[in-house]
Design a protein around this motif. Structure first.
Motif, PDB file in Angstrom:
ATOM      1  N   ALA A  40      43.981  59.771  38.437  1.00  0.00           N
ATOM      2  CA  ALA A  40      45.230  59.824  38.401  1.00  0.00           C
ATOM      3  C   ALA A  40      46.085  58.472  38.614  1.00  0.00           C
ATOM      4  O   ALA A  40      46.970  58.019  37.880  1.00  0.00           O
ATOM      5  N   HIS A  41      45.296  57.587  39.317  1.00  0.00           N
ATOM      6  CA  HIS A  41      45.776  56.208  39.451  1.00  0.00           C
ATOM      7  C   HIS A  41      45.395  55.355  38.098  1.00  0.00           C
ATOM      8  O   HIS A  41      46.210  54.496  37.748  1.00  0.00           O
ATOM      9  N   PHE A  42      44.271  55.471  37.853  1.00  0.00           N
ATOM     10  CA  PHE A  42      43.893  54.902  36.840  1.00  0.00           C
ATOM     11  C   PHE A  42      44.673  55.240  35.418  1.00  0.00           C
ATOM     12  O   PHE A  42      44.931  54.268  34.688  1.00  0.00           O
ATOM     13  N   ALA A  43      45.044  56.522  35.138  1.00  0.00           N
ATOM     14  CA  ALA A  43      45.698  56.784  34.075  1.00  0.00           C
ATOM     15  C   ALA A  43      47.183  56.263  34.176  1.00  0.00           C
ATOM     16  O   ALA A  43      47.616  55.889  33.151  1.00  0.00           O
ATOM     17  N   ARG A  44      47.767  56.251  35.238  1.00  0.00           N
ATOM     18  CA  ARG A  44      49.282  55.907  35.560  1.00  0.00           C
ATOM     19  C   ARG A  44      49.239  54.287  35.590  1.00  0.00           C
ATOM     20  O   ARG A  44      50.138  53.625  35.037  1.00  0.00           O
ATOM     21  N   ASP A  45      48.361  53.691  36.278  1.00  0.00           N
ATOM     22  CA  ASP A  45      48.631  52.333  36.745  1.00  0.00           C
ATOM     23  C   ASP A  45      47.649  51.365  36.040  1.00  0.00           C
ATOM     24  O   ASP A  45      47.991  50.168  36.018  1.00  0.00           O
ATOM     25  N   GLY A  46      46.593  51.770  35.473  1.00  0.00           N
ATOM     26  CA  GLY A  46      45.560  50.868  34.762  1.00  0.00           C
ATOM     27  C   GLY A  46      44.473  50.654  36.028  1.00  0.00           C
ATOM     28  O   GLY A  46      44.891  50.592  37.014  1.00  0.00           O
ATOM     29  N   PHE A  47      43.368  50.320  35.396  1.00  0.00           N
ATOM     30  CA  PHE A  47      42.180  50.274  36.353  1.00  0.00           C
ATOM     31  C   PHE A  47      42.397  48.781  37.251  1.00  0.00           C
ATOM     32  O   PHE A  47      42.084  48.845  38.257  1.00  0.00           O
ATOM     33  N   GLN A  48      42.896  47.811  36.362  1.00  0.00           N
ATOM     34  CA  GLN A  48      43.004  46.525  37.260  1.00  0.00           C
ATOM     35  C   GLN A  48      44.034  46.587  38.337  1.00  0.00           C
ATOM     36  O   GLN A  48      43.914  46.038  39.443  1.00  0.00           O
ATOM     37  N   LYS A  49      45.246  47.183  37.883  1.00  0.00           N
ATOM     38  CA  LYS A  49      46.047  47.299  39.167  1.00  0.00           C
ATOM     39  C   LYS A  49      45.988  48.287  40.346  1.00  0.00           C
ATOM     40  O   LYS A  49      46.706  48.399  41.417  1.00  0.00           O
ATOM     41  N   THR A  50      44.946  49.090  40.038  1.00  0.00           N
ATOM     42  CA  THR A  50      44.567  50.060  40.946  1.00  0.00           C
ATOM     43  C   THR A  50      43.413  49.634  42.028  1.00  0.00           C
ATOM     44  O   THR A  50      42.450  48.933  41.607  1.00  0.00           O
ATOM     45  N   ASN A  51      43.718  49.608  43.373  1.00  0.00           N
ATOM     46  CA  ASN A  51      42.719  49.202  44.197  1.00  0.00           C
ATOM     47  C   ASN A  51      42.138  50.334  45.007  1.00  0.00           C
ATOM     48  O   ASN A  51      42.637  51.553  45.189  1.00  0.00           O
ATOM     49  N   VAL A  52      40.938  50.039  45.663  1.00  0.00           N
ATOM     50  CA  VAL A  52      40.288  51.323  46.544  1.00  0.00           C
ATOM     51  C   VAL A  52      41.261  51.679  47.730  1.00  0.00           C
ATOM     52  O   VAL A  52      41.113  52.857  47.744  1.00  0.00           O
ATOM     53  N   ALA A  93      42.335  53.961  28.792  1.00  0.00           N
ATOM     54  CA  ALA A  93      41.091  53.528  28.587  1.00  0.00           C
ATOM     55  C   ALA A  93      41.012  52.809  26.846  1.00  0.00           C
ATOM     56  O   ALA A  93      40.482  51.637  26.869  1.00  0.00           O
ATOM     57  N   ILE A  94      41.705  53.526  26.131  1.00  0.00           N
ATOM     58  CA  ILE A  94      41.850  52.920  24.695  1.00  0.00           C
ATOM     59  C   ILE A  94      42.792  51.784  24.603  1.00  0.00           C
ATOM     60  O   ILE A  94      42.417  50.716  24.035  1.00  0.00           O
ATOM     61  N   GLU A  95      43.795  51.755  25.390  1.00  0.00           N
ATOM     62  CA  GLU A  95      44.829  50.696  25.353  1.00  0.00           C
ATOM     63  C   GLU A  95      44.123  49.581  25.990  1.00  0.00           C
ATOM     64  O   GLU A  95      44.642  48.394  25.440  1.00  0.00           O
ATOM     65  N   GLU A  96      43.203  49.818  27.096  1.00  0.00           N
ATOM     66  CA  GLU A  96      43.066  48.693  27.885  1.00  0.00           C
ATOM     67  C   GLU A  96      41.528  48.152  27.024  1.00  0.00           C
ATOM     68  O   GLU A  96      40.972  47.193  27.329  1.00  0.00           O
ATOM     69  N   ASP A  97      41.065  48.791  26.081  1.00  0.00           N
ATOM     70  CA  ASP A  97      39.957  48.488  25.304  1.00  0.00           C
ATOM     71  C   ASP A  97      38.838  48.438  26.270  1.00  0.00           C
ATOM     72  O   ASP A  97      37.715  47.401  26.012  1.00  0.00           O
ATOM     73  N   THR A  98      38.517  49.311  27.107  1.00  0.00           N
ATOM     74  CA  THR A  98      37.512  49.491  28.082  1.00  0.00           C
ATOM     75  C   THR A  98      36.350  49.867  27.623  1.00  0.00           C
ATOM     76  O   THR A  98      36.358  50.216  26.343  1.00  0.00           O
ATOM     77  N   PRO A  99      35.143  49.620  28.044  1.00  0.00           N
ATOM     78  CA  PRO A  99      33.710  50.001  27.449  1.00  0.00           C
ATOM     79  C   PRO A  99      33.720  51.633  27.294  1.00  0.00           C
ATOM     80  O   PRO A  99      33.190  52.255  26.348  1.00  0.00           O
ATOM     81  N   ALA A 100      34.614  52.273  28.188  1.00  0.00           N
ATOM     82  CA  ALA A 100      34.681  53.861  28.004  1.00  0.00           C
ATOM     83  C   ALA A 100      35.428  54.369  26.704  1.00  0.00           C
ATOM     84  O   ALA A 100      35.188  55.298  26.250  1.00  0.00           O
ATOM     85  N   ALA A 101      36.310  53.339  26.372  1.00  0.00           N
ATOM     86  CA  ALA A 101      37.076  53.566  25.135  1.00  0.00           C
ATOM     87  C   ALA A 101      36.250  54.030  23.877  1.00  0.00           C
ATOM     88  O   ALA A 101      36.550  54.815  23.213  1.00  0.00           O
TER      89      ALA A 101
END
Length: 228
Positions: free
Chosen positions: A27-39, A111-119
């Protein structure tokens, strides 16, 4: 440390906690992005300590990998094909829990927008699956042949994603506040009409476009790879 991918016997007692952490992270990765989300944020949403997140997953990167695997598995499982029964099943799943469905689509789009490896994995899996469905349909006669099946598969994925993630301004033009089952029901029939019957009354526009594209491919200034 417990496995980040598998669920051995020793981890079975902690499965609920792992699932809560994974779902909160999605939920957080989808909404806020990977970099902005912390543990710490993920842990608070899951109702656990940050230390438990690290205990189960090792790092935020490993947690992201687990989330990638989970969402990709769900999305590929939903790819039932283009048969009437398959489309009914897919729409039924969408209607049963549209919020979860949208969450997974948003996760993939992020994931696609951030061009991550998962994309790359996400896109290749969807396009490869779509291409196979198209080729099978052409072979059995349920779909018309295409001049470029691979490109048609990419277009099919683009249309599907755009329909499922229509922004609010577009949804409001049809009387809906956001994308959801109602909007899909409204868009579905005309979209299938185009797929089934086509839209142009003759092939004059297609032929004109093909002439332009053919000329561009023969131009010495054409981008590298255009003729490949």
């Amino acid at each position: 440390m417990s496995s980040t991918r598998g669920e051995g016997a020793g981890a079975s007692a902690d499965l609920t906690a792992q699932a809560k952490i994974r779902n909160a992270a999605i939920a957080h990765f989808a909404r806020d992005g990977f970099q902005k989300t912390n543990v710490r944020t993920i842990a608070a949403t899951a109702g656990v300590s940050p230390g438990l997140v690290i205990h189960h997953f090792g790092s935020k990167e490993n947690l992201r990998a687990v989330c990638d695997d989970h969402v990709l598995h769900i999305l590929t499982e939903r790819a039932h094909g283009t048969s009437p029964a398959g489309m009914q099943a897919l729409f039924g799943q969408y209607q049963s829990d549209p919020e979860e469905y949208h969450l997974h689509i948003r996760y993939m789009m992020r994931a696609i927008e951030e061009d991550t490896p998962a994309a790359t994995t996400f896109v290749n899996t969807l396009v490869d699956g779509s291409e196979q469905i198209l080729r099978d349909g052409i072979a059995e006669g349920s779909l018309r042949p295409s001049s470029d099946v691979r490109a048609l598969a990419v277009l099919s994925v683009l249309i599907s994603l755009a329909t499922l993630t229509a922004p609010p301004p577009l949804a409001r033009t049809l009387g809906f506040e956001q994308a959801g089952p109602g909007l899909l029901q409204r868009l579905g029939p005309p979209m299938l009409e185009i797929f089934t019957h086509g839209m142009y009354a003759d092939d004059s526009i297609l032929k004109a476009a093909q002439a332009v594209w053919h000329g561009a491919q023969e131009s010495p200034q054409s981008p590298k790879g255009m003729n490949d």
